[in-house]
Scaffold this motif. Structure first.
Motif, PDB file in Angstrom:
ATOM      1  N   HIS A 192      -8.800  -4.658  -1.905  1.00 21.87           N
ATOM      2  CA  HIS A 192      -7.352  -4.848  -2.024  1.00 21.87           C
ATOM      3  C   HIS A 192      -6.829  -5.915  -1.069  1.00 21.87           C
ATOM      4  O   HIS A 192      -5.731  -6.443  -1.256  1.00 21.87           O
ATOM      5  CB  HIS A 192      -6.611  -3.520  -1.795  1.00 21.87           C
ATOM      6  CG  HIS A 192      -6.651  -3.024  -0.388  1.00 21.87           C
ATOM      7  ND1 HIS A 192      -7.628  -2.161   0.078  1.00 21.87           N
ATOM      8  CD2 HIS A 192      -5.836  -3.265   0.676  1.00 21.87           C
ATOM      9  CE1 HIS A 192      -7.415  -1.896   1.345  1.00 21.87           C
ATOM     10  NE2 HIS A 192      -6.331  -2.543   1.740  1.00 21.87           N
ATOM     11  N   GLN A 193      -7.627  -6.261  -0.046  1.00 22.71           N
ATOM     12  CA  GLN A 193      -7.199  -7.291   0.892  1.00 22.71           C
ATOM     13  C   GLN A 193      -7.281  -8.697   0.282  1.00 22.71           C
ATOM     14  O   GLN A 193      -6.868  -9.657   0.911  1.00 22.71           O
ATOM     15  CB  GLN A 193      -8.043  -7.212   2.167  1.00 22.71           C
ATOM     16  CG  GLN A 193      -7.770  -5.960   2.990  1.00 22.71           C
ATOM     17  CD  GLN A 193      -8.648  -5.849   4.213  1.00 22.71           C
ATOM     18  OE1 GLN A 193      -9.855  -5.701   4.105  1.00 22.71           O
ATOM     19  NE2 GLN A 193      -8.039  -5.945   5.377  1.00 22.71           N
TER      20      GLN A 193
ATOM     21  N   THR B  28      -1.658  10.118  -3.112  1.00 23.30           N
ATOM     22  CA  THR B  28      -0.203  10.272  -3.184  1.00 23.30           C
ATOM     23  C   THR B  28       0.215  11.124  -4.375  1.00 23.30           C
ATOM     24  O   THR B  28      -0.572  11.396  -5.287  1.00 23.30           O
ATOM     25  CB  THR B  28       0.465   8.894  -3.287  1.00 23.30           C
ATOM     26  OG1 THR B  28       0.074   8.269  -4.525  1.00 23.30           O
ATOM     27  CG2 THR B  28       0.039   7.992  -2.124  1.00 23.30           C
TER      28      THR B  28
ATOM     29  N   ASN C 200      -4.170  -1.067  -3.037  1.00 26.91           N
ATOM     30  CA  ASN C 200      -4.995  -0.226  -2.170  1.00 26.91           C
ATOM     31  C   ASN C 200      -5.218   1.120  -2.862  1.00 26.91           C
ATOM     32  O   ASN C 200      -4.534   2.115  -2.579  1.00 26.91           O
ATOM     33  CB  ASN C 200      -4.317  -0.035  -0.815  1.00 26.91           C
ATOM     34  CG  ASN C 200      -5.193   0.674   0.182  1.00 26.91           C
ATOM     35  OD1 ASN C 200      -6.222   1.253  -0.171  1.00 26.91           O
ATOM     36  ND2 ASN C 200      -4.796   0.651   1.441  1.00 26.91           N
TER      37      ASN C 200
ATOM     38  N   PHE D  82       6.815  -1.291  -2.887  1.00 29.93           N
ATOM     39  CA  PHE D  82       5.697  -1.557  -1.982  1.00 29.93           C
ATOM     40  C   PHE D  82       6.090  -2.611  -0.961  1.00 29.93           C
ATOM     41  O   PHE D  82       6.865  -3.529  -1.248  1.00 29.93           O
ATOM     42  CB  PHE D  82       4.472  -2.043  -2.761  1.00 29.93           C
ATOM     43  CG  PHE D  82       3.909  -1.028  -3.710  1.00 29.93           C
ATOM     44  CD1 PHE D  82       3.041  -0.047  -3.263  1.00 29.93           C
ATOM     45  CD2 PHE D  82       4.260  -1.047  -5.058  1.00 29.93           C
ATOM     46  CE1 PHE D  82       2.521   0.890  -4.141  1.00 29.93           C
ATOM     47  CE2 PHE D  82       3.746  -0.125  -5.940  1.00 29.93           C
ATOM     48  CZ  PHE D  82       2.875   0.858  -5.480  1.00 29.93           C
ATOM     49  N   ASP D  83       5.501  -2.496   0.219  1.00 29.35           N
ATOM     50  CA  ASP D  83       5.768  -3.478   1.270  1.00 29.35           C
ATOM     51  C   ASP D  83       5.035  -4.791   1.025  1.00 29.35           C
ATOM     52  O   ASP D  83       5.479  -5.852   1.480  1.00 29.35           O
ATOM     53  CB  ASP D  83       5.352  -2.920   2.644  1.00 29.35           C
ATOM     54  CG  ASP D  83       6.242  -1.769   3.086  1.00 29.35           C
ATOM     55  OD1 ASP D  83       7.413  -1.743   2.671  1.00 29.35           O
ATOM     56  OD2 ASP D  83       5.751  -0.907   3.840  1.00 29.35           O
ATOM     57  N   SER D  84       3.902  -4.735   0.311  1.00 37.07           N
ATOM     58  CA  SER D  84       3.096  -5.940   0.119  1.00 37.07           C
ATOM     59  C   SER D  84       2.206  -5.781  -1.103  1.00 37.07           C
ATOM     60  O   SER D  84       2.002  -4.663  -1.615  1.00 37.07           O
ATOM     61  CB  SER D  84       2.225  -6.202   1.347  1.00 37.07           C
ATOM     62  OG  SER D  84       1.236  -5.187   1.481  1.00 37.07           O
TER      63      SER D  84
ATOM     64  N   ASP E  60      -6.154   4.622  -0.744  1.00 36.45           N
ATOM     65  CA  ASP E  60      -5.037   5.281  -0.073  1.00 36.45           C
ATOM     66  C   ASP E  60      -4.038   5.849  -1.069  1.00 36.45           C
ATOM     67  O   ASP E  60      -3.475   6.933  -0.861  1.00 36.45           O
ATOM     68  CB  ASP E  60      -4.328   4.301   0.867  1.00 36.45           C
ATOM     69  CG  ASP E  60      -5.128   4.037   2.133  1.00 36.45           C
ATOM     70  OD1 ASP E  60      -6.193   4.668   2.310  1.00 36.45           O
ATOM     71  OD2 ASP E  60      -4.703   3.174   2.930  1.00 36.45           O
ATOM     72  N   ARG E  61      -3.819   5.138  -2.183  1.00 37.01           N
ATOM     73  CA  ARG E  61      -2.819   5.587  -3.159  1.00 37.01           C
ATOM     74  C   ARG E  61      -3.298   6.780  -3.982  1.00 37.01           C
ATOM     75  O   ARG E  61      -2.472   7.502  -4.571  1.00 37.01           O
ATOM     76  CB  ARG E  61      -2.430   4.428  -4.074  1.00 37.01           C
ATOM     77  CG  ARG E  61      -1.659   3.307  -3.373  1.00 37.01           C
ATOM     78  CD  ARG E  61      -1.139   2.300  -4.392  1.00 37.01           C
ATOM     79  NE  ARG E  61      -0.261   2.946  -5.342  1.00 37.01           N
ATOM     80  CZ  ARG E  61      -0.061   2.495  -6.593  1.00 37.01           C
ATOM     81  NH1 ARG E  61      -0.687   1.418  -7.018  1.00 37.01           N
ATOM     82  NH2 ARG E  61       0.750   3.141  -7.408  1.00 37.01           N
TER      83      ARG E  61
ATOM     84  N   PRO F 181      -1.168  -6.208  -1.123  1.00 36.40           N
ATOM     85  CA  PRO F 181      -2.324  -5.378  -0.787  1.00 36.40           C
ATOM     86  C   PRO F 181      -2.021  -3.883  -0.820  1.00 36.40           C
ATOM     87  O   PRO F 181      -2.886  -3.086  -1.204  1.00 36.40           O
ATOM     88  CB  PRO F 181      -2.692  -5.845   0.627  1.00 36.40           C
ATOM     89  CG  PRO F 181      -2.220  -7.261   0.688  1.00 36.40           C
ATOM     90  CD  PRO F 181      -0.950  -7.271  -0.117  1.00 36.40           C
ATOM     91  N   ASP F 182      -0.814  -3.490  -0.444  1.00 41.09           N
ATOM     92  CA  ASP F 182      -0.460  -2.071  -0.501  1.00 41.09           C
ATOM     93  C   ASP F 182      -0.514  -1.548  -1.936  1.00 41.09           C
ATOM     94  O   ASP F 182      -0.970  -0.431  -2.189  1.00 41.09           O
ATOM     95  CB  ASP F 182       0.941  -1.844   0.071  1.00 41.09           C
ATOM     96  CG  ASP F 182       0.970  -1.949   1.592  1.00 41.09           C
ATOM     97  OD1 ASP F 182      -0.110  -1.957   2.196  1.00 41.09           O
ATOM     98  OD2 ASP F 182       2.081  -2.043   2.153  1.00 41.09           O
ATOM     99  N   ALA F 183      -0.038  -2.367  -2.878  1.00 41.82           N
ATOM    100  CA  ALA F 183      -0.022  -1.942  -4.279  1.00 41.82           C
ATOM    101  C   ALA F 183      -1.428  -1.814  -4.846  1.00 41.82           C
ATOM    102  O   ALA F 183      -1.674  -0.997  -5.745  1.00 41.82           O
ATOM    103  CB  ALA F 183       0.793  -2.928  -5.114  1.00 41.82           C
TER     104      ALA F 183
END
Length: 666
Positions: free
Chosen positions: A622-623, A419, A412, A404-406, A415-416, A408-410
């Motif tokens: 997630h933020q 996938t 989120n 993950f880039d960050s 959005d996930r 919050p991405d993990a």
């Protein structure tokens, strides 16, 4: 300072910034120098720190003296007031010091033959084991503002008073108090080793007094500890030091030890209630706490709060609730009770009582217990962690991996969900549940520690896996639960009860105001403890939805939830919890977390734009995924050769050593 006014006003006028930390550091440094002089010259027996004004007068920062000097917790000689109203002033000062954990060794004051405060106070303090000594007052100022005469009179007064029996008695008494304190602290390891049975400890490894840490007091994030020196030098009878409370005293501390707001609340509630019986009664602290929990942690799903005394018993209550609800779906005419199992995650820990232990897979905490049966099945969860500076997802039953880039991405989840990883999880969970049910397993509840498996190893579980697990369990009601009677086919499909064990992760520890919105799923039951009272008194709360509550409604008492203990809804605990929750909510939306959010690349909303009990408008849960531990530190830690993995979220930092031994530091 330029003006003879209150220290906080003088500092403001002089435009000087004197923080509490700076004040304490300078005091400590001066006392250390005094101690060195004592060893060199041999003519200094004690040092006295004289404060100005009353015990609640402010220091330059504006903090009261009683709070500012509390980390030192020096013994106190309280100067009483001999004038009209002095009895009240003196006792108020005593109460302020006593409630903050100070030891008042003695009270001194002047004799006043008119008001005779000293006579009343001497008897009052004697009943509490405190010595009061009254001295003749100094001579009045000479007429005509004769400063030379006044100075001479005062010198004579001090010279005479210092030789009186009271003065000698005071010095001897203070020396005696100090000796008793040292003797008591020095004796504690030996006394403890003879009388105590420690939790989670192998007593065979306690081979000397140095294996036991003596905690004299605690404040903020530190213990004041004492130890017996290895040297035989007579002057060194005890060594005092400050020790960081790395486990937050089993994760109970959120606002720091001995927080004055919590201790003041406890004093008020104990004075107002003590303890009162709870069945069919109501007191304001319990009702307010229940309303607060339902409005925050239980928002939009919970309707009832059941109080108990710790996380383990809170989980026992949760299990009774869930299993009763599930059992009612089966044929109640059968005399045989079904052997309900729980579905959970490998590495979970829910407490040490028998039922809570059975809800966990076998491990160091429960396998050796003679009654342990392990009533359930536990899936191996995917976990998150920084490895060589990258936030990586590991799946124990798949070769799939993800970077993950960050943070919050993990976290989120919306959005996930879309996938291929989400589909991988869904397929795995469905397959495992189907296999277990086909083999005859009857499940009574799903139990999760959301986001982090605490005592079981500080594993940061992939939140997407937990979200999908809840979703799959609820979508497989036709497999997990018995068929509905035809007469009730129009009713909503019942689903297996979901329990969130938030004893460790809940109430803001991970930086989220509440966890359910992060996962995007709501539990049927949730348990809170530890941070609930800021680590001051034991208390737990089990929240339940309306349909769980209704499973215990009936025409006889046997249908009710027959669970409780003597101190259920302890008013002192409930009152402290109300204050603790307010402080925790302020912290989550405060400057430290806003700074952390920026450090982890999150643009935070100003705290003034939203209430402390919810997420800001236009902000997704997630933020809030950040850590009070700096991003640079966590990544550098993960890059060390000895570190296999590191992870941080909110206040928690965990790392795994490359030899397989796991260390944690919340």
């Amino acid at each position: 300072m330029d003006e003879p006014v209150s220290p906080h006003l003088a500092a403001r006028s002089a435009k000087k910034v004197i923080s509490d930390d700076l004040l304490l550091r300078q005091v400590r440094e001066h006392l250390i120098e005094c101690s060195k002089d004592m060893h060199i010259s041999g003519d200094l027996d004690a040092a006295y720190l004289e404060t100005a004004g009353g015990v609640l007068s402010p220091v330059p920062s504006g903090t009261t003296q009683a709070d500012a000097y509390r980390p030192l917790r020096h013994p106190v000689v309280l100067v009483g007031d001999s004038k009209l109203g002095g009895i009240s002033t003196t006792l108020s000062a005593y109460e302020a010091l006593n409630s903050r954990g100070y030891d008042i060794n003695s009270v001194v004051m002047f004799v006043n033959d008119r008001y005779r405060n000293h006579q009343y106070l001497e008897e009052w303090f004697a009943s509490r084991g405190i010595k009061l000594l009254a001295f003749d007052p100094p001579p009045p100022p000479p007429p005509g503002r004769n400063h030379t005469k006044d100075e001479m009179n005062m010198k004579e007064y001090y010279a005479h008073t210092s030789t009186t029996a009271n003065a000698t008695s005071l010095i001897d008494h203070l020396d005696g108090c100090h000796s008793i304190r040292l003797s008591t602290l020095q004796s504690l390891p030996q006394r403890a080793s003879r009388t105590l049975w420690y939790p989670f400890s192998q007593h065979k490894t306690i081979t000397s007094q140095n294996d036991i840490t003596v905690i004299d007091s605690a404040h903020g994030d530190f213990f004041t500890t004492t130890s017996i020196p290895t040297t035989t030098e007579p002057s060194q009878t005890l060594i005092s030091g400050s020790q960081f409370d790395g486990s937050a005293s089993w994760w109970t501390q959120g606002v720091g030890h001995s927080h004055s707001h919590l201790t003041a609340t406890a004093a008020y509630a104990s004075g107002r209630y003590g303890h009162v019986i709870f069945p069919k009664t109501a007191h304001e602290p319990a009702v307010s706490l229940a309303e607060s929990l339902l409005h925050t942690q239980g928002k939009d799903w919970a309707s009832r709060v059941f109080f108990s005394d710790n996380g383990s018993t809170g989980m026992e209550v949760a299990l009774k609730m869930a299993l009763r609800w599930t059992a009612r779906l089966y044929d109640e005419s059968s005399k045989d009770k079904r052997d309900f199992q729980v579905l959970g995650l490998s590495g979970s820990y829910h407490g040490d009582t028998i039922g809570a232990m059975d809800a966990c897979e076998g491990g160091i905490y429960n396998s050796a217990v003679e009654w342990y049966k392990g009533r359930g099945f536990w899936l191996d969860p995917p976990t998150l962690g920084f490895e060589k500076r990258e936030l990586r997802l590991r799946i124990p039953w798949s070769d799939e991996s993800l970077v993950f880039d960050s943070l919050p991405d993990a976290y989120n989840i919306p959005d996930r969900q879309k996938t291929t990883m989400g589909e991988l999880y869904r397929t795995y969970i469905q397959k495992e549940i189907t296999k277990l049910v086909q083999n005859g397993t009857t499940f009574g509840a799903l139990i999760l520690e959301p986001l982090v498996l605490g005592a079981g190893g500080m594993k940061f579980v992939d939140p997407l896996f937990q979200a999908i697990l809840v979703d799959v369990v609820r979508s497989m009601s036709g497999v997990l639960l018995p068929p509905r009677p035809k007469a009730n086919e129009s009713d909503p499909m019942p689903t297996l009860p979901v329990i969130f064990d938030e004893v460790f992760a809940g109430l803001g520890r991970l930086g989220f105001p509440s966890i359910s919105p992060v996962l995007g799923v709501k539990p049927d039951i949730a348990v809170y403890a530890k941070l609930l009272t800021g680590g001051l008194v034991p208390l737990a709360a089990t929240l339940a939805s309306q349909h769980i509550f209704e499973a215990f409604l009936g025409d006889d008492k046997r249908s009710a939830l027959l669970h409780g203990h003597s101190y259920t809804a302890y008013p002192v605990g409930c009152a402290v919890a109300n204050t603790s929750l307010r402080l925790l909510q302020e912290m989550v939306r405060g400057e430290s977390f806003r700074t952390a959010q920026m450090d982890w690349g999150i643009v935070a909303e100003p705290s003034q734009t939203y209430p402390a009990t919810s997420y800001p408008p236009r902000t997704k849960p997630h933020q809030f995924a950040c850590s009070l531990w700096s991003q640079r530190f966590v990544k550098e830690l993960s890059d060390l050769p000895i570190i296999k993995r590191a992870m941080a979220l909110g206040t928690v930092l965990a790392f795994e050593l490359d030899d397989g031994f796991t260390g944690t530091s919340p």
